[in-house]
Design a protein around this motif. Structure first.
Motif, PDB file in Angstrom:
ATOM      1  N   ARG A  73      29.813 117.492  51.770  1.00  0.00           N
ATOM      2  CA  ARG A  73      30.238 117.451  50.517  1.00  0.00           C
ATOM      3  C   ARG A  73      30.962 118.853  50.165  1.00  0.00           C
ATOM      4  NH1 ARG A  73      25.306 114.263  47.602  1.00  0.00           N
ATOM      5  NH2 ARG A  73      26.029 112.397  47.841  1.00  0.00           N
ATOM      6  N   PRO A 130      35.689 118.090  49.539  1.00  0.00           N
ATOM      7  CA  PRO A 130      35.432 117.671  48.179  1.00  0.00           C
ATOM      8  C   PRO A 130      36.476 116.717  47.622  1.00  0.00           C
ATOM      9  CG  PRO A 130      36.826 119.821  48.638  1.00  0.00           C
ATOM     10  CD  PRO A 130      36.267 119.416  49.773  1.00  0.00           C
ATOM     11  N   GLN A 173      31.486 111.805  48.650  1.00  0.00           N
ATOM     12  CA  GLN A 173      31.123 112.238  47.505  1.00  0.00           C
ATOM     13  C   GLN A 173      30.206 111.216  46.673  1.00  0.00           C
ATOM     14  OE1 GLN A 173      30.688 115.436  46.649  1.00  0.00           O
ATOM     15  NE2 GLN A 173      32.428 116.252  48.069  1.00  0.00           N
ATOM     16  N   LYS A 205      35.864 122.023  45.405  1.00  0.00           N
ATOM     17  CA  LYS A 205      35.002 120.810  44.667  1.00  0.00           C
ATOM     18  C   LYS A 205      35.448 120.965  43.223  1.00  0.00           C
ATOM     19  CE  LYS A 205      31.085 117.995  44.232  1.00  0.00           C
ATOM     20  NZ  LYS A 205      29.735 118.056  44.981  1.00  0.00           N
ATOM     21  N   GLN A 206      36.000 119.531  42.587  1.00  0.00           N
ATOM     22  CA  GLN A 206      36.731 119.573  41.306  1.00  0.00           C
ATOM     23  C   GLN A 206      35.596 118.688  40.568  1.00  0.00           C
ATOM     24  OE1 GLN A 206      39.437 120.516  40.109  1.00  0.00           O
ATOM     25  NE2 GLN A 206      40.084 121.531  42.068  1.00  0.00           N
ATOM     26  N   ILE A 207      34.729 119.511  39.714  1.00  0.00           N
ATOM     27  CA  ILE A 207      33.412 119.156  38.989  1.00  0.00           C
ATOM     28  C   ILE A 207      34.307 118.454  37.618  1.00  0.00           C
ATOM     29  CG2 ILE A 207      31.369 119.684  38.197  1.00  0.00           C
ATOM     30  CD1 ILE A 207      31.089 119.796  40.848  1.00  0.00           C
ATOM     31  N   ASP A 214      34.754 117.898  33.916  1.00  0.00           N
ATOM     32  CA  ASP A 214      33.908 118.636  32.800  1.00  0.00           C
ATOM     33  C   ASP A 214      32.945 117.427  31.873  1.00  0.00           C
ATOM     34  OD1 ASP A 214      33.194 119.905  30.494  1.00  0.00           O
ATOM     35  OD2 ASP A 214      35.460 120.090  29.532  1.00  0.00           O
ATOM     36  N   ARG A 260      23.302 118.082  37.752  1.00  0.00           N
ATOM     37  CA  ARG A 260      23.798 118.157  39.132  1.00  0.00           C
ATOM     38  C   ARG A 260      24.136 116.606  39.583  1.00  0.00           C
ATOM     39  NH1 ARG A 260      20.683 122.215  41.564  1.00  0.00           N
ATOM     40  NH2 ARG A 260      21.497 124.084  40.906  1.00  0.00           N
ATOM     41  N   GLU A 290      26.953 115.315  37.745  1.00  0.00           N
ATOM     42  CA  GLU A 290      28.513 115.750  38.322  1.00  0.00           C
ATOM     43  C   GLU A 290      28.666 115.137  39.357  1.00  0.00           C
ATOM     44  OE1 GLU A 290      27.858 120.344  36.367  1.00  0.00           O
ATOM     45  OE2 GLU A 290      27.426 119.871  38.632  1.00  0.00           O
ATOM     46  N   GLN A 291      27.530 114.979  40.515  1.00  0.00           N
ATOM     47  CA  GLN A 291      28.123 114.251  41.612  1.00  0.00           C
ATOM     48  C   GLN A 291      28.555 112.761  41.434  1.00  0.00           C
ATOM     49  OE1 GLN A 291      27.545 115.697  44.674  1.00  0.00           O
ATOM     50  NE2 GLN A 291      28.902 114.042  45.185  1.00  0.00           N
ATOM     51  N   CYS A 324      31.967 113.001  39.804  1.00  0.00           N
ATOM     52  CA  CYS A 324      32.963 113.495  40.752  1.00  0.00           C
ATOM     53  C   CYS A 324      33.405 112.238  41.774  1.00  0.00           C
ATOM     54  CB  CYS A 324      32.240 114.672  41.685  1.00  0.00           C
ATOM     55  SG  CYS A 324      33.042 115.123  43.056  1.00  0.00           S
TER      56      CYS A 324
END
Ligand code: SF4
Lengths: 340, 274
Positions: A286, A290, A296, B204-206, B208, B224, B227-228, B231
């Motif tokens: 992960r 990304p 993911q 990694k692009q989290i 918003d 978390r 977000e996962q 994503c």
């Protein structure tokens, strides 16, 4: 000066096998490569902070010799096809293909490939000794655990030599698994009953999305037919099965294509397994990848392994098993959960 | 950012001039501009390693940065006088460790191995084993030390060693040829251009989701998981905003309390997983 984008511009060779004939045979393919002597392959292969995503554009090759234990007991999350004694071995580490979900990307921090300069009979002898220790009971050995040997075959000739020695290990069944469709390689092998050619088959949509550098489905099925024509035991592996938008139709469509292309009654057996990955490796993947949806995905963690939630896993695996069972005997279909 | 390390001021002279580097106000001999820090470390592995580690640590390097160690070296074998080499293997004579820079570029410069020792090289008393006889092998007193220190901060393709053959170990005193500084400068500038062109590892692009997390009364662990899932949704082309809008329209959001938020989070993940 430019950033290199060709593979194997540098080949790292353990001093111990510098003069080995197999080394010379491999190096002959790369007359312009820089040959760098090394003491042990870990010095290059396991360097800290390597970047797979950059390295994969310019992979390097490492030639080494494997010492000590050559066979290891298989992991419980892998198919053993009814064998009580399941082992794996690694004549090479890492793969020339680039499947986004590949567990090797969680285990190794490099895109470079190691080829071990060991003859196939060394692995076979080790397997025969294990069989002897179990009163000659059959032993199953996966040779493609940490690589796909087919793309490396033009360099190594390993599979051809393996096919020549397998008749001397009657209590051993070897499996070589591939996503590389090469009828030439298959035809170059010597037919033997205890060498299983296993083909991973996936819907073309999944190949396009996630299995970069592998053969398209149509070519894989043509290779399956070549293997059947040559008289090899053939295994079809629907493993790993992956969820992606439209997966239900994609898997049904793939099975329809297979049914029309391949004589399923001639196939020795089938394996089915959905994606599973060690939690530790998944974490590493992960952070390393990304941009990959398959990496993911919000998996659930069971006993240290990331997998799909039960409701989806069962629909995926059992649903496909039920479809497949319309065309073949259920006893020839191996589902991981049932094997466990 | 580009970090350059040389042992001698002479080696760096043309780089300092060309890049218009200004002395910086530190205990080390550093020269800087907006995108380069050049450090004259002094000779020997201890000086080189400590200066390199201190500079990289104090500047908070990221994996977008590069390190180049450039300077003169003696040729042990096959080195061409005044020849500039890119190093593909480094052997540390003190620890017997080997280091391998990664992704050596296709280059006008030939490649060589480097042995780093703690004392100046003398052809007369060298007892150095260095692989096959057709390899070019050079000797310096800093390369392995800089590589070792820089490896703590950067991947091996972001560290490069460039060495110019100044001598063959005949004499203790090397007369520094001013032309060497220009050759070193050219090599450093070319090499750093290639190295900086190599893309940095993607981050990694989290998505918003602060507002959504608040509506869920999410704990750190819940955030978390959220977000996962989001994503993945973005990567897989799943319109999670539409799902959230539906939840809001149905009155599921904002959740009344953390327990309810947890249930809605599970439902959201469930919808995204399918
Ligand atoms: S073919 Fe197999 S070993 Fe190779 S990258 Fe794909 S999953 Fe990994």
């Amino acid at each position: 000066m430019t950033f290199r984008t060709e593979h194997f511009s540098h080949i790292y060779v353990e001093e111990e096998i510098r003069d080995h004939p197999m080394t010379a045979q491999i190096l002959d393919h790369f007359p312009h490569a820089r040959i760098i002597p090394i003491r042990q392959y870990h010095d290059v292969f396991s360097r800290p902070k390597q970047d797979y995503t950059v390295q994969k554009h310019a992979r390097n090759l490492i030639l080494a010799r494997q010492h000590g234990t050559l066979l290891y007991e298989g992991a419980p999350v892998c198919h053993s096809f009814g064998h009580e004694h399941f082992y794996y071995t690694s004549p090479a580490l890492n793969c020339l293909s680039d499947c986004e979900y590949c567990w090797l990307k969680g285990m190794y921090s490099t895109a470079n490939t190691v080829i071990f300069i060991n003859n196939p009979d060394e692995y076979l002898n080790a397997a025969v000794r294990i069989s002897e220790s179990f009163n000659e009971e059959p032993v199953f050995v996966s040779f493609s655990y940490e690589t796909d040997l087919f793309p490396l075959e033009p360099l190594t000739g390993f599979l051809k030599n393996l096919s020549l020695v397998m008749p001397f290990g009657e209590t051993v069944t070897a499996e070589v698994r591939t996503k590389c469709a090469s009828p030439e390689i298959i035809r170059s092998l010597s037919r033997c009953d205890n060498l299983v050619l296993a083909f991973t088959v996936s819907p073309q949509e999944m190949i396009d999305r996630y299995e970069h550098g592998t053969s398209p489905l149509a070519q894989r099925l043509a290779a399956v037919n070549t293997a059947l024509e040559c008289g090899f035991p053939v295994r079809l592996c629907f493993d790993p099965m992956i969820l992606f938008p439209g997966w239900r139709n994609a898997y049904a469509g793939m099975l329809e294509t297979i049914r029309k292309t391949v004589d399923l009654s001639a196939v020795t057996d089938f394996s089915i397994g959905s994606y599973r990955q060690s939690d530790q490796y998944q974490k590493r993947m992960r952070s390393r990848f990304p941009d990959s949806a398959v990496v993911q995905y919000p998996y659930e963690v069971h006993n240290g392994y990331c997998m799909y939630p039960d409701r989806l896993r069962i629909e995926l695996e059992n649903g496909f098993r039920d479809m497949l069972a319309q065309y073949t005997e259920p006893k020839r279909i191996f589902l991981l959960k049932e094997e466990q | 950012m580009r970090y350059i390390f040389t042992a001698l001021r002479n080696e760096a002279a043309d780089l300092i001039r060309e890049l218009n580097l200004k002395p910086s106000d530190t205990a080390l001999q550093c020269y800087e501009n907006d995108n380069t820090v050049l450090t004259v470390t002094g000779t020997g592995p201890l000086s080189a390693a400590s200066a390199c580690a201190a500079v990289l640590f104090s500047h908070h390097v990221t994996d977008r940065d590069i390190v180049i160690n450039a300077g003169i070296a003696a040729s042990i074998r096959n080195g061409r006088e005044n020849g500039l080499y890119v190093i593909h293997k480094i052997h540390d004579g003190s620890s017997a460790r080997d280091y391998y820079p990664d992704l050596i570029p296709a280059s006008e410069y030939p490649e060589a191995q480097l042995i780093t020792g703690a004392k100046p090289y003398r052809a007369s008393n060298a007892a150095i084993s260095s692989g096959s006889s057709d390899a070019t092998v050079l000797y310096d007193m800093e390369g392995a030390a800089v590589f070792h220190a820089a490896s703590m901060f950067l991947p091996p393709h972001r560290i490069r060693l460039l060495k110019l053959v100044s001598d063959f170990g005949e004499s203790e005193h090397i007369h520094f040829d001013p032309a060497w500084s220009s050759l070193i400068k050219n090599a450093v500038l070319q090499e750093s251009e290639i190295m900086l062109a190599v893309p940095a590892h993607p981050a990694k692009q989290i998505p918003d989701c602060a507002e959504l997390a608040q509506e869920l009364h999410a704990t750190v662990a819940m955030t978390r998981r959220l977000e996962q899932a989001l994503c993945y949704a973005e990567l897989a082309g799943i319109d999670w905003h539409a799902i959230v809008m539906r939840y809001r329209a149905a009155g599921f959001l904002p959740a009344d309390h953390k327990g309810a938020g947890k249930q809605i989070l599970e439902k959201l993940i469930h919808d995204i997983q399918d």
